[in-house]
Design an enzyme around this catalytic site. Sequence first.
Site, PDB file in Angstrom:
ATOM      1  N   VAL A  71      -6.221 -14.936  -6.569  1.00 59.05           N
ATOM      2  CA  VAL A  71      -6.512 -13.849  -5.633  1.00 59.05           C
ATOM      3  C   VAL A  71      -7.970 -13.916  -5.206  1.00 59.05           C
ATOM      4  O   VAL A  71      -8.858 -14.299  -5.982  1.00 59.05           O
ATOM      5  CB  VAL A  71      -6.199 -12.488  -6.282  1.00 59.05           C
ATOM      6  CG1 VAL A  71      -6.556 -11.334  -5.353  1.00 59.05           C
ATOM      7  CG2 VAL A  71      -4.735 -12.422  -6.678  1.00 59.05           C
ATOM      8  N   ASP A  77      -0.717   2.854  17.948  1.00 60.84           N
ATOM      9  CA  ASP A  77      -1.503   1.631  18.093  1.00 60.84           C
ATOM     10  C   ASP A  77      -1.102   0.542  17.103  1.00 60.84           C
ATOM     11  O   ASP A  77      -1.692  -0.539  17.101  1.00 60.84           O
ATOM     12  CB  ASP A  77      -3.000   1.944  17.926  1.00 60.84           C
ATOM     13  CG  ASP A  77      -3.533   2.832  19.036  1.00 60.84           C
ATOM     14  OD1 ASP A  77      -2.865   2.924  20.080  1.00 60.84           O
ATOM     15  OD2 ASP A  77      -4.598   3.452  18.852  1.00 60.84           O
ATOM     16  N   VAL A 105     -11.352   1.513  18.877  1.00 58.19           N
ATOM     17  CA  VAL A 105     -10.890   1.175  17.539  1.00 58.19           C
ATOM     18  C   VAL A 105      -9.798   0.122  17.673  1.00 58.19           C
ATOM     19  O   VAL A 105      -8.857   0.294  18.444  1.00 58.19           O
ATOM     20  CB  VAL A 105     -10.329   2.412  16.816  1.00 58.19           C
ATOM     21  CG1 VAL A 105      -9.644   2.019  15.514  1.00 58.19           C
ATOM     22  CG2 VAL A 105     -11.440   3.406  16.535  1.00 58.19           C
ATOM     23  N   ASN A 134     -14.297   0.086  -6.864  1.00 55.74           N
ATOM     24  CA  ASN A 134     -15.419   0.945  -6.465  1.00 55.74           C
ATOM     25  C   ASN A 134     -16.133   1.567  -7.649  1.00 55.74           C
ATOM     26  O   ASN A 134     -16.543   2.730  -7.601  1.00 55.74           O
ATOM     27  CB  ASN A 134     -14.909   2.070  -5.544  1.00 55.74           C
ATOM     28  CG  ASN A 134     -14.194   1.551  -4.330  1.00 55.74           C
ATOM     29  OD1 ASN A 134     -14.500   0.476  -3.830  1.00 55.74           O
ATOM     30  ND2 ASN A 134     -13.224   2.311  -3.856  1.00 55.74           N
ATOM     31  N   ALA A 154      -7.565  -8.195  -8.303  1.00 54.38           N
ATOM     32  CA  ALA A 154      -8.625  -8.999  -7.675  1.00 54.38           C
ATOM     33  C   ALA A 154      -9.231 -10.005  -8.642  1.00 54.38           C
ATOM     34  O   ALA A 154      -9.741 -11.048  -8.225  1.00 54.38           O
ATOM     35  CB  ALA A 154      -9.707  -8.089  -7.109  1.00 54.38           C
ATOM     36  N   TYR A 171      -7.660 -11.738 -10.857  1.00 53.41           N
ATOM     37  CA  TYR A 171      -6.748 -12.831 -11.171  1.00 53.41           C
ATOM     38  C   TYR A 171      -7.003 -14.015 -10.250  1.00 53.41           C
ATOM     39  O   TYR A 171      -7.305 -13.866  -9.073  1.00 53.41           O
ATOM     40  CB  TYR A 171      -5.294 -12.391 -10.973  1.00 53.41           C
ATOM     41  CG  TYR A 171      -4.695 -11.582 -12.092  1.00 53.41           C
ATOM     42  CD1 TYR A 171      -4.809 -11.967 -13.421  1.00 53.41           C
ATOM     43  CD2 TYR A 171      -3.970 -10.426 -11.811  1.00 53.41           C
ATOM     44  CE1 TYR A 171      -4.235 -11.223 -14.444  1.00 53.41           C
ATOM     45  CE2 TYR A 171      -3.385  -9.682 -12.828  1.00 53.41           C
ATOM     46  CZ  TYR A 171      -3.532 -10.082 -14.134  1.00 53.41           C
ATOM     47  OH  TYR A 171      -2.955  -9.355 -15.143  1.00 53.41           O
ATOM     48  N   HIS A 187      -3.699   6.201   3.504  1.00 57.22           N
ATOM     49  CA  HIS A 187      -4.471   5.029   3.091  1.00 57.22           C
ATOM     50  C   HIS A 187      -3.904   3.744   3.673  1.00 57.22           C
ATOM     51  O   HIS A 187      -4.629   2.911   4.244  1.00 57.22           O
ATOM     52  CB  HIS A 187      -4.501   4.956   1.563  1.00 57.22           C
ATOM     53  CG  HIS A 187      -5.345   3.858   1.011  1.00 57.22           C
ATOM     54  ND1 HIS A 187      -4.838   2.615   0.699  1.00 57.22           N
ATOM     55  CD2 HIS A 187      -6.676   3.806   0.720  1.00 57.22           C
ATOM     56  CE1 HIS A 187      -5.806   1.852   0.222  1.00 57.22           C
ATOM     57  NE2 HIS A 187      -6.934   2.546   0.231  1.00 57.22           N
ATOM     58  N   ASP A 235       0.841  -1.195   0.000  1.00 56.24           N
ATOM     59  CA  ASP A 235       0.000   0.000   0.000  1.00 56.24           C
ATOM     60  C   ASP A 235       0.882   1.252   0.000  1.00 56.24           C
ATOM     61  O   ASP A 235       2.005   1.216  -0.495  1.00 56.24           O
ATOM     62  CB  ASP A 235      -0.930  -0.028   1.224  1.00 56.24           C
ATOM     63  CG  ASP A 235      -2.278   0.599   0.935  1.00 56.24           C
ATOM     64  OD1 ASP A 235      -2.303   1.832   0.749  1.00 56.24           O
ATOM     65  OD2 ASP A 235      -3.292  -0.122   0.897  1.00 56.24           O
ATOM     66  N   SER A 288     -11.442  -0.852  -0.391  1.00 56.26           N
ATOM     67  CA  SER A 288     -10.153  -0.773   0.301  1.00 56.26           C
ATOM     68  C   SER A 288     -10.286  -1.142   1.770  1.00 56.26           C
ATOM     69  O   SER A 288      -9.351  -1.692   2.360  1.00 56.26           O
ATOM     70  CB  SER A 288      -9.583   0.652   0.212  1.00 56.26           C
ATOM     71  OG  SER A 288      -8.761   0.819  -0.909  1.00 56.26           O
TER      72      SER A 288
END
Length: 588
Positions: free
Chosen positions: A462, A322, A365, A447, A457, A459, A347, A314, A529
């Site tokens: 995956v 955290d 969280v 999206n 995704a 392939y 991201h 990423d 994501s």
Amino acid sequence: MPGNPPLVHGILPRQKRQLLQRLICRQPKDRPSPMAGNSSTLTRIFTGVFSMAAEFALGLAVSDAEAQARDERVTEFLKQMSLRQARRQQETSGLVVVQVASETPRNSPEVAAITNLEEDAGGAGLQSMSRGNRMNFSKPALRSRIVRGDTRQVAEIQRKFPSIEVAPVAMLYPQTFLPLASELDRWIYRPAQGAALRRLQVSVNDSEGKPVKDVKVRAYVNYSSDLHYAAVTNRRGKALLEIEKGLHDYIILLAAEPDHSYWSSFEANIQLSAADKQFQLQLQPIVPDEFMLLSHYARYDEQAGGGVTVAVIDSGVGPHEDITVAGGYCPVTGEVSSDFSDNGLGHGTHVAGIIAARRGANTNVYGLAPACTLLSYRVFPRRGGALDKDATMASSLDVAGALERAIAAECDIVNISLGSFDEMLEVKPLLQQAWNSGIVIFAATGNDGRDYSRYPACYEPVLGVAALGRHASFPEQCLAARLAKFWSRGGEFFAGFSNYGDSTRFIGPGVGVVSTYPGNKFSANSGTSMATPFTSGMAARLLSGNQRVRSMPRTAARAEAIVKLVTDLAREVGWGKAYEGYGIACHD
């Protein structure tokens, strides 16, 4: 998208209007009224009052219908804007992958032809890109080359050897929905010099009335494009928008999108007038986790993920108190290979927090596998550097370099919350190599709200992840609330922006997800994501608790066993395989 219409709360305005019309309708003139012969003043007053009240109610219903129509148009505008951004993402790097099949003998003419591409780099205008921090395509048998330049020579080689594959080096983008951030700056409208301006001052405050600085405010003025006016709030929370008079007198959407700490806020359908001088937007602080979204699916377990290694490919991770990053790598050319922290987008840190954040003091969280060994592979250039204009996209070449490292590190799970419209020849064989090494890769379907998945995704092998949302899991005045909601069932809805289709294997929470942001902050994002690391984290959580599978030899059978742990636990929502695959993985 086929299927049911968006969720409707209560009676539709049209139905209310029809009901009120029936109430207003009087009896036919040829039918005697029960009150006939008694046209007293009281009766006339009563009839008039009733008629006025009914007509007033009808007027409200009509207004409701008009308001709903405007709201639906705004929602459609947001969706179309996202699709326009997606179309602009169909860009390539100018580099070309030239590759032969893995079973091609090393001494074959095809391999020799690819080798000669590098040898002819100077004279033919081709430049080898297999140097520096990039992955070493020269092993084991010189079967791939990354070149730039004379595509005619590459075409000539392919004509001579049809088995050779050629494709551009693709660009991948974060799969967050509506990233109304830096990449939209090119669509800011600049008024003509000397034009008459209407100055609109927008005050951005928090729920206690305190000003919020450094928030980008955007006013969209055209349904068919992303043209808009923009300004950033100062220390007093003020942003001044200078809108050209006579050209734009109507604002479709006025939006404030903080990078972190606050939910977004918006007002829609603003008719400007000479009296419109000021406007206010209130931001609701992110209270981690006020809406208890991820905790609805899995309780916090500080030991979850122990003994499992998860790689996040990423924009980099952290720093955040955290999240513990055990190591990583940066394959981006010209950058320090050991610098795998977040490049400034936030991201990758958000994604990593969903997987591996520990629950901090005074927050709820947390990640689903906080005890896992987290590795960060930054494939996005660092913001503020020489490649700043490219900081929102990553090349498939760098993703391939990250995958090669993740395989060598014997990761168990790899998360790729990125997507491209283009084939990635240099990535595809590494995906299969990872699977054959007992590694499972989860990737975002995308999206675009369409019946396909982005690469990688789509392939094999995956596992693509689509997105759903939960009602009442975000403030009603944030942009997440405007996302199209399809097929509501059991408190969940299919996110209208999410891609779907044959490549969808799982579905996860992807609307209004609160997670970590660099600098010990929190942010709320939406997109496939976010759904992908939920599933990656759940897989790590389940694998951690199964010593038998963890100790299996690193073969494809091990990867299959990891996937089975998730599929056995997955709960079907009821929308069908194309939309949810095996469903959503939940764990007590």
